[in-house]
Design an enzyme around this catalytic site. Structure first.
Site, PDB file in Angstrom:
ATOM      1  CB  ILE A  95      60.524  53.602  58.657  1.00 29.13           C
ATOM      2  CG1 ILE A  95      60.184  52.272  59.200  1.00 29.13           C
ATOM      3  CG2 ILE A  95      59.177  54.394  59.116  1.00 29.13           C
ATOM      4  CD1 ILE A  95      60.317  51.941  60.480  1.00 29.13           C
ATOM      5  CE1 TYR A  96      59.329  56.204  52.867  1.00 29.03           C
ATOM      6  CE2 TYR A  96      57.715  55.434  51.447  1.00 29.03           C
ATOM      7  CZ  TYR A  96      58.218  56.504  51.999  1.00 29.03           C
ATOM      8  OH  TYR A  96      57.926  57.557  51.619  1.00 29.03           O
ATOM      9  N   GLY A 107      58.043  46.247  59.676  1.00 31.14           N
ATOM     10  CA  GLY A 107      58.230  47.708  60.239  1.00 31.14           C
ATOM     11  C   GLY A 107      58.547  47.909  61.733  1.00 31.14           C
ATOM     12  CE  LYS A 108      57.149  45.299  68.493  1.00 30.46           C
ATOM     13  NZ  LYS A 108      57.818  46.365  68.994  1.00 30.46           N
ATOM     14  CG  ASN A 134      51.138  57.793  56.138  1.00 27.68           C
ATOM     15  OD1 ASN A 134      50.500  56.740  56.250  1.00 27.68           O
ATOM     16  ND2 ASN A 134      52.418  57.624  55.719  1.00 27.68           N
ATOM     17  CE1 TYR A 141      56.765  55.539  62.433  1.00 32.03           C
ATOM     18  CE2 TYR A 141      54.894  57.237  61.419  1.00 32.03           C
ATOM     19  CZ  TYR A 141      56.384  56.131  61.452  1.00 32.03           C
ATOM     20  OH  TYR A 141      57.037  56.342  60.074  1.00 32.03           O
TER      21      TYR A 141
END
Ligand SMILES: CC(C)(COP(=O)(O)OP(=O)(O)OC[C@H]1O[C@@H](n2cnc3c(N)ncnc32)[C@H](O)[C@@H]1OP(=O)(O)O)[C@@H](O)C(=O)NCCC(=O)NCCS
Length: 172
Positions: A95-96, A107-108, A134, A141
């Site tokens: 997921i980028y 991203g959400k 990271n 998350y």
């Protein structure tokens, strides 16, 4: 408005270029260039991307804003998952979001999109692996309801790295 749509097989070259570009954008400054290059020379080849795009148990999605690609998502089902291989689970392998678009809830949207797919299929949970260094992604998350559930090894070239595994139960 951001839209999310499946990546077509005919877009393999675009996916290859975007996925390689974002991988270097976020990880090149944190890793030995030799290991980066060794990993990229295997993972970001036309053949490897085509194999993944034509795998029926993997799906790629682009996030688009005003016609430009601003992010992407890779999902794995069934035995294609890198761990668990639970038929009632979904792995978010990648997921980028492009750096200039961070913090705009793209991203959400990608994460929610993956969760909706898992819920539609009545899966039990969604899981992912994140490099232990990271911190930004881990914060993202956690903020979005994922919890630590284990770890596994990730080989970047010859560098043995640790990925922390995180999961979110679909109906929590
Ligand atoms: C991780 C990533 C996908 C997040 O995307 P993003 O579009 O910047 O994040 P969003 O704007 O959608 O954030 C959604 C929510 O998470 C929160 N959030 C984002 N990053 C956070 C962080 N580091 N710590 C805590 N919360 C965070 C946001 O504040 C927002 O909260 P809200 O719902 O209260 O508004 C993006 O930073 C990225 O592409 N990173 C580089 C690639 C990468 O590391 N991918 C993951 C590999 S495992």
């Amino acid at each position: 408005m951001v839209t999310i749509r499946k990546v077509e097989i005919a877009e393999a070259d675009t996916l290859l270029a975007y996925s390689k570009k974002t991988f270097y954008e976020f990880f090149a400054h944190l890793n030995d260039p030799v290991h980066m290059e060794a990993y990229a020379s295997v993972a970001f080849t036309p053949q490897c991307i085509m194999d993944q795009l034509t795998n029926l148990d993997s799906e790629f999605y682009f996030a688009l804003y005003e016609g430009d690609i601003v992010g992407y998502l890779k999902l794995n089902f069934k035995d294609t998952q890198n761990e668990y291989k639970d038929k009632n689970a979904l792995e978010i392998e990648r997921i980028y979001v492009s750096g200039e678009h961070h913090g705009k809830r793209i991203g959400k949207q990608l994460l929610d999109f993956a969760l909706d797919i898992a819920r539609d299929k009545q899966f039990d949970y969604v899981w992912l692996g994140v490099w232990e260094h990271n911190y930004k992604a881990m914060g993202f998350y956690e903020r979005n309801g994922f919890e630590l559930c284990g770890s596994h090894e990730f080989l970047l070239g010859e560098d043995r790295q640790t990925d922390l595994l995180m999961k979110k139960v679909c109906y929590s």
